[in-house]
Design an enzyme around this catalytic site. Structure first.
Site, PDB file in Angstrom:
ATOM      1  N   ASN A   9       0.288  -3.938   4.307  1.00 11.56           N
ATOM      2  CA  ASN A   9      -0.246  -3.032   3.292  1.00 11.56           C
ATOM      3  C   ASN A   9       0.344  -3.442   1.941  1.00 11.56           C
ATOM      4  OD1 ASN A   9      -0.997  -0.896   1.690  1.00 11.56           O
ATOM      5  ND2 ASN A   9       0.337   0.601   2.697  1.00 11.56           N
ATOM      6  N   LYS A  11      -0.290  -2.309  -0.983  1.00 14.60           N
ATOM      7  CA  LYS A  11      -0.205  -1.212  -1.965  1.00 14.60           C
ATOM      8  C   LYS A  11      -0.728  -1.716  -3.324  1.00 14.60           C
ATOM      9  CE  LYS A  11       3.477   0.566   0.853  1.00 14.60           C
ATOM     10  NZ  LYS A  11       4.680   1.372   0.983  1.00 14.60           N
ATOM     11  N   HIS A  94      -2.070   7.448   4.378  1.00 11.22           N
ATOM     12  CA  HIS A  94      -0.759   6.910   4.020  1.00 11.22           C
ATOM     13  C   HIS A  94       0.050   7.968   3.270  1.00 11.22           C
ATOM     14  CE1 HIS A  94       2.409   4.509   2.278  1.00 11.22           C
ATOM     15  NE2 HIS A  94       2.154   3.630   3.236  1.00 11.22           N
ATOM     16  N   GLU A  96       1.920   7.817   0.804  1.00 14.71           N
ATOM     17  CA  GLU A  96       1.841   7.755  -0.665  1.00 14.71           C
ATOM     18  C   GLU A  96       0.560   8.436  -1.159  1.00 14.71           C
ATOM     19  OE1 GLU A  96       2.496   3.544  -0.927  1.00 14.71           O
ATOM     20  OE2 GLU A  96       4.563   3.880  -0.277  1.00 14.71           O
ATOM     21  N   GLU A 166       4.656   6.442  10.476  1.00 19.21           N
ATOM     22  CA  GLU A 166       5.473   6.006   9.345  1.00 19.21           C
ATOM     23  C   GLU A 166       6.323   7.177   8.863  1.00 19.21           C
ATOM     24  OE1 GLU A 166       3.619   2.329   7.426  1.00 19.21           O
ATOM     25  OE2 GLU A 166       2.778   4.067   6.414  1.00 19.21           O
ATOM     26  N   GLY A 172       9.757   2.130   2.282  1.00 14.78           N
ATOM     27  CA  GLY A 172      10.226   1.529   1.034  1.00 14.78           C
ATOM     28  C   GLY A 172      11.665   1.871   0.700  1.00 14.78           C
ATOM     29  N   SER A 212       9.978   0.115   6.342  1.00 14.23           N
ATOM     30  CA  SER A 212      11.052  -0.874   6.160  1.00 14.23           C
ATOM     31  C   SER A 212      11.191  -1.872   7.310  1.00 14.23           C
ATOM     32  CB  SER A 212      12.397  -0.171   5.909  1.00 14.23           C
ATOM     33  OG  SER A 212      12.314   0.598   4.718  1.00 14.23           O
TER      34      SER A 212
HETATM   35  P1  PGA Z   1       7.570  -0.532   3.678  1.00 11.17           P
HETATM   36  O1  PGA Z   1       6.170   0.233   3.642  1.00 11.17           O
HETATM   37  O2  PGA Z   1       7.462  -1.557   4.790  1.00 11.17           O
HETATM   38  O3  PGA Z   1       7.738  -1.142   2.340  1.00 11.17           O
HETATM   39  O4  PGA Z   1       8.625   0.493   3.999  1.00 11.17           O
HETATM   40  C1  PGA Z   1       5.489   0.542   4.814  1.00 11.17           C
HETATM   41  C2  PGA Z   1       4.214   1.275   4.472  1.00 11.17           C
HETATM   42  O5  PGA Z   1       4.216   2.054   3.522  1.00 11.17           O
HETATM   43  O6  PGA Z   1       3.179   1.086   5.132  1.00 11.17           O
END
Ligand code: PGA
Length: 249
Positions: A9, A11, A94, A96, A166, A172, A212
């Protein structure tokens, strides 16, 4: 046998030109295995990625879509627009999108229906916040997220659903759920699916872990029996890292 999947992903990262560089590196480094590989670039790089990956087994997903097909919604993209350029998978739910764009379970239920009506496969993200985990409510939160957005679907629709657990506190942040925490939640998800549908359905839905995941922790997380791969953010932006995560399966 459940499908093993690694999805990247991106983003809001990579413009058209850096996407082109990334995809050509990926094509050079990628060796086909049984693991399905998906990249989810921003809208502006979808068509480019699809064209470059034509004939390859790497799939391309969108990161979002609107729940209506057309209309006065400035800045939005519909499922049929995605379809028209050849996109057949979309990430929905997601954290976010939930946090910064106020996407609720009921809005997500509408998006899910629209995507499926267009024959678009869904990577559906869910997961608890830190406060839920600290208070021991993670199982209940996850159950409600799945129930509210997905459990109106008939069994057959699940052929086009990939789940991605997640935990918000791990996205992140550099803090990963332990492989045991991931396994525990994935097993819980399968149990919910089994109770609401059937054990047969629970057994065949791929449940990815996201939060992560890096090349140095992927192997341990992916080795858990109910973890069927990962949804990767930061570490999917570098082709070498992404490939080493794919190879960790
Ligand atoms: P990240 O993001 O691997 O940077 O923690 C995962 C995601 O948001 O799908």
């Amino acid at each position: 046998m459940r499908k093993q999947i690694v999805a990247g992903n991106w983003k809001m990262n990579k413009d058209y030109f850096s996407s082109e560089i990334f995809v050509s590196k990926l094509i050079n480094l990628y060796k086909k295995t049984d693991t399905e590989v998906i990249i989810a670039p921003p809208f502006t790089s979808l068509r480019l990625s699809l064209n470059m990956l034509k004939g390859s087994s790497i799939d391309v997903a969108a990161q979002n879509m609107h729940f209506l097909e057309s209309g006065p919604f400035t800045g939005e993209i519909s499922a049929s627009m995605l379809k028209s350029i050849g996109v057949d998978t979309v990430i929905l739910g997601h954290s976010e999108r939930r946090t910064y764009f106020n996407e609720t379970d009921s809005l997500l239920a509408k998006k899910v229906d629209t995507a499926l009506a267009q024959g678009i496969r869904i990577i559906f993200c869910f997961g608890e916040e830190l406060i839920d985990r600290k208070s021991g409510n993670q199982n209940l939160v996850v159950k409600n997220q799945l129930k509210n957005a997905l459990f109106h679907l008939p069994k057959i629709a699940w052929d086009k659903i990939i789940l991605a657990y997640e935990p918000v506190w791990a996205i992140g942040t550099g803090e990963t759920a332990t492989p045991e925490q991931a396994q525990e939640m994935h097993a819980h998800v399968r149990e919910i699916l089994s109770n609401n549908y059937s054990s047969d359905l629970a057994d065949r839905v791929s449940v990815l872990y996201g939060g992560s995941v890096k090349s140095d922790n992927a192997k341990e997380i992916f080795s858990k029996p109910d973890v069927d791969g990962g949804l990767i953010g930061g570490a999917a932006l570098d082709a070498e890292h992404f490939i080493s995560i794919i190879n960790a399966i």
